[in-house]
Design an enzyme around this catalytic site. Structure first.
Site, PDB file in Angstrom:
ATOM      1  N   SER A 205      14.946 -38.714  97.456  1.00 48.68           N
ATOM      2  CA  SER A 205      14.970 -37.313  97.858  1.00 48.68           C
ATOM      3  C   SER A 205      13.562 -36.755  97.804  1.00 48.68           C
ATOM      4  O   SER A 205      12.728 -37.216  97.004  1.00 48.68           O
ATOM      5  CB  SER A 205      15.866 -36.515  96.903  1.00 48.68           C
ATOM      6  OG  SER A 205      15.735 -35.118  97.123  1.00 48.68           O
TER       7      SER A 205
ATOM      8  N   TYR B  70      18.961 -34.383  88.115  1.00 47.05           N
ATOM      9  CA  TYR B  70      19.077 -34.947  89.459  1.00 47.05           C
ATOM     10  C   TYR B  70      17.694 -35.323  89.988  1.00 47.05           C
ATOM     11  O   TYR B  70      17.489 -36.442  90.487  1.00 47.05           O
ATOM     12  CB  TYR B  70      19.745 -33.948  90.407  1.00 47.05           C
ATOM     13  CG  TYR B  70      19.771 -34.424  91.841  1.00 47.05           C
ATOM     14  CD1 TYR B  70      20.769 -35.287  92.280  1.00 47.05           C
ATOM     15  CD2 TYR B  70      18.782 -34.042  92.752  1.00 47.05           C
ATOM     16  CE1 TYR B  70      20.795 -35.748  93.590  1.00 47.05           C
ATOM     17  CE2 TYR B  70      18.806 -34.494  94.063  1.00 47.05           C
ATOM     18  CZ  TYR B  70      19.809 -35.338  94.470  1.00 47.05           C
ATOM     19  OH  TYR B  70      19.823 -35.801  95.768  1.00 47.05           O
TER      20      TYR B  70
END
Length: 199
Positions: free
Chosen positions: A137, A150
């Site tokens: 990401s 995360y």
């Protein structure tokens, strides 16, 4: 990576980026197997894409991963591409002292791909065109403070992918990393039309 003629496993393939990848590869003539926790989403994706296959996988469970990998090798002996896409993202308030969500994210987003690679790599490395892809990401590089664990797992999977690529440099394996920018999926929740910063 060749884009046709593969047998591809995509974890988290029933929704979001995983489903998008699954449908794109399926349309190019690959045999695609999607895996995930939610059977209903898997079934919906397969129904919309005749010929695609699906299997339930709890990526948090180490024993399940081992048995899943053994069955996968039997059912799909030509499996040559693994795309690690499954992930969970939960907001956290670090001041609260709670760790359950953080532990679940580490287990799913980081340990899941590591464990699945450990179970499949000896098999994959015997093939002529093996590919391992991780989906990290943009938050691995510029973290979102509301989702610290995360972001940390995505930074870790980025680092892990670099090391894996180096360790497999003398094999036929390709190690790829997909680093999506912000994408509106179920992971990030519904878009707020009233938010002028929503993209």
């Amino acid at each position: 990576m060749k884009t046709t003629g593969n047998t591809i496993l995509i974890t988290g393939g029933g929704s979001g980026i995983g489903r998008g990848l699954a449908e794109a590869f399926h349309a190019k003539g690959n045999q695609v197997i999607i895996a995930g926790r939610r059977k209903q989403l898997l079934d919906e994706t397969v129904a919309a894409n005749p010929g695609m296959k699906a299997t339930v996988l709890d990526i948090e469970n180490a024993d399940t991963i081992r048995s899943f990998a053994e069955q996968l090798k039997k059912d799909y002996p030509t499996l040559n591409v693994v795309i690690h896409n499954a992930g969970i993202m939960k907001p956290e308030s670090l001041k609260d002292g709670a760790v359950a969500d953080a532990e679940a994210m580490v287990t799913t987003n980081l340990l899941g791909p590591i464990r699945l690679n450990a179970a499949l790599l000896p098999f994959l490395l015997k093939l002529s065109n093996p590919v391992i892809m991780t989906v990290s990401s943009g938050l691995a590089f510029v973290p979102l403070a509301m989702t610290p664990t995360y972001c940390a797992t995505k930074a870790a999977i980025h680092s892990y992918t670099q090391s894996l690529r180096y360790q497999l440099r003398d094999t036929a394996a390709q190690v790829l990393e997909l680093i999506p920018p912000y994408v509106q999926t179920e992971l990030t929740g519904p878009r707020q039309a009233s938010d002028p910063n929503a993209i």
